[in-house]
Design an enzyme around this catalytic site. Structure first.
Site, PDB file in Angstrom:
ATOM      1  CG  HIS A 450      -0.237   0.033   2.531  1.00 21.59           C
ATOM      2  ND1 HIS A 450       0.390   1.382   3.063  1.00 21.59           N
ATOM      3  CD2 HIS A 450      -0.146  -1.003   3.436  1.00 21.59           C
ATOM      4  CE1 HIS A 450       0.914   0.978   4.264  1.00 21.59           C
ATOM      5  NE2 HIS A 450       0.547  -0.320   4.558  1.00 21.59           N
ATOM      6  CB  CYS A 466       1.839  -3.256   5.465  1.00 21.63           C
ATOM      7  SG  CYS A 466       0.261  -3.522   5.752  1.00 21.63           S
TER       8      CYS A 466
END
Length: 491
Positions: A450, A466
């Site tokens: 992301h 992440c």
């Protein structure tokens, strides 16, 4: 040569003879017999014998043969068909008798219609006399004595509906009003066909009259009374026929056009399609639909422009095993309009049958498909993300993966869910809250690729597990990848 016989001379035989009467009827010649004289003379013909008894016998034999022969073609005595005696008649004569009796039967119309009379002949009444006569002879021939005086045979009466109605209408006109047929028309305001319902008329029930005539004929009556009561008369074209025709016509308007497969390539508006059609009364209370071939022909020159096109090749995203994950570009076949010389006539004939979908003659050119096998590699050693297509490197980007306390897990994964914007960790008890995180592509539980707008330290570990990318890079990866794209995390 003349036949001659020697005989005594007749005169010499009796000259000078003295006859003596023996009794009242016999004389005896007492004189000496003279010498006979002989001469040549023709021989007398022998007298013909009378055969009176023979001729009487022959006549009686002929009569017996005639009687026997007639018994082979006549119907037995006492035989009747319905109420008509046909005994002692041939089948042909019986046929005439059966029809004649029916034709001469008188029907007296009583009641509101007035006391007027019509005959079976006026009503077009018929009976299958020949078949009935043949049956009567077959079942009751004269030669079969056991078949004499049998039960009457049944007979069915038929009426010519048109002839009967004409005769009854002429005899009792006050009982008749004309029905009004249902009508089909095009309503320009709604651009649809509509039906005007039929209106019943009145008249004499022909079928009821037939049954009464049947009963009279069967019972041997030659005159009957029939109560002429006005009954409803259905229009020749009933409402349900008009409704069905309207439904078919509106289906034409709904679908009218020139098609290539399921695609209505050249639609035809409802009012134009209706202008091509003509609806007229048909046979036996139906409607006939015809189409104007010349009006349809005006559309034909413009068909090629709408139909012809080049092929467009397809492009799909797959995994490394070739499974299609997403269609990037839909393939479109190329096509060229074929021969159109009979399009207008063929479509006119098709419309007349209630079908508004006309398939154009088209030559297809199949499209080709380009497959792009994409996968992503996240390298924890150099903190980079690598994008591969068909085995070749497309590009690579610096990234920030998980810190030591919240590492990005090593393994082979697939992107299973994507969302363009989401808040991360913003719930009660969470160690952090980052709002409006963009371009998330989840590949391992709660770990995703992301965008990270809150730092610019890419190439170093920074996250809670992440894979952080610059927002613009994250959007490219988001758009480039598909759900199902393989993600390999390695050192």
């Amino acid at each position: 040569m003349t036949d001659l016989a020697i005989r005594p001379d007749a005169d010499a035989e009796h000259s000078g003879a003295a006859d003596t009467l023996v009794d009242d009827e016999t004389f005896v010649d007492d004189s000496p017999a003279p010498e006979p004289e002989y001469q040549w003379a023709p021989a007398d013909e022998a007298p013909k014998k009378r055969r009176v008894g023979m001729w009487v016998g022959i006549a009686a034999g002929v009569t017996a043969i005639a009687v026997a022969a007639s018994s082979l073609v006549l119907i037995a005595p006492g035989t009747a068909v319905a109420g008509v005696p046909v005994g002692w008649l041939t089948a042909g004569a019986a046929t005439d008798a059966l029809q004649s009796r029916l034709a001469d039967t008188t029907v007296v119309l009583t009641g509101a219609g007035g006391d007027v009379e019509v005959t079976g002949a006026d009503l077009g009444a018929t009976v299958d006399g020949r078949a009935l006569a043949d049956t009567a002879f077959a079942e009751h021939p004269m030669w079969n004595v056991s078949a004499w005086f049998a039960e009457p045979l049944d007979a069915s009466i038929a009426l010519d509906a048109e002839a009967a109605t004409a005769a009854l209408r002429a005899a009792a006109p006050d009982l008749y009003t004309d029905p009004v047929d249902a009508v089909v028309s095009f309503d320009a305001e709604t651009a649809s066909y509509v039906a005007t319902p039929a209106v019943e008329g009145t008249g004499i029930d022909v079928d009821a009259l037939r049954l009464a005539l049947q009963d009279a004929y069967t019972s041997g009556q030659t005159r009957l009374e029939f109560d002429a009561v006005a009954t409803p008369v259905t229009a020749l074209t009933p409402t349900y026929v008009a409704d069905a025709t309207v439904s078919s016509l509106n289906e034409i308007l709904d679908t009218a056009g020139f098609y290539v497969g399921d695609e209505r390539t050249v639609p035809v508006s409802r009012d134009i399609a209706a202008s091509w059609l003509t609806v007229t009364p048909g046979d036996r209370g139906t409607f006939e639909i015809t189409a104007d071939e010349d009006a349809i022909a005006e559309f034909v020159p413009g068909l090629a422009e709408a139909v012809n096109r080049d092929a467009v090749d397809a492009r799909v995203i797959t995994d490394t095993g070739g499974e299609v994950l997403r269609e990037e570009i839909a393939g479109v076949d190329g096509r060229v309009l074929g021969e159109t010389s009979t399009v207008s006539s063929d479509y006119a004939a098709q419309l007349a049958q209630g079908d508004g979908v006309f398939q154009l003659p088209v030559e297809q050119t199949p499209f080709a498909t380009t497959a792009l096998a994409r996968n992503i590699v996240v390298d924890l050693s150099d903190q980079r993300v690598y994008l591969y297509e068909n085995g070749g490197l497309v590009s690579s980007y610096l990234a920030s993966t998980g810190l030591a306390g919240s590492p990005t897990h090593v393994g082979n994964f697939r992107i299973n869910w994507k969302t363009p914007l989401q808040d991360l960790g913003c719930f009660e008890g969470a160690p952090y809250c980052t709002e409006d995180v963009p371009w998330l592509a989840y590949f391992n539980g709660d770990q995703a690729l992301h965008g990270a707008y809150w730092h610019n330290n890419f190439g170093n570990t920074m996250s809670h597990g992440c894979v952080n990318l610059p927002p613009a890079t994250a959007k490219f990866v988001y758009d480039w990848s598909a759900v199902g794209t393989e993600v390999r995390v390695q050192y």
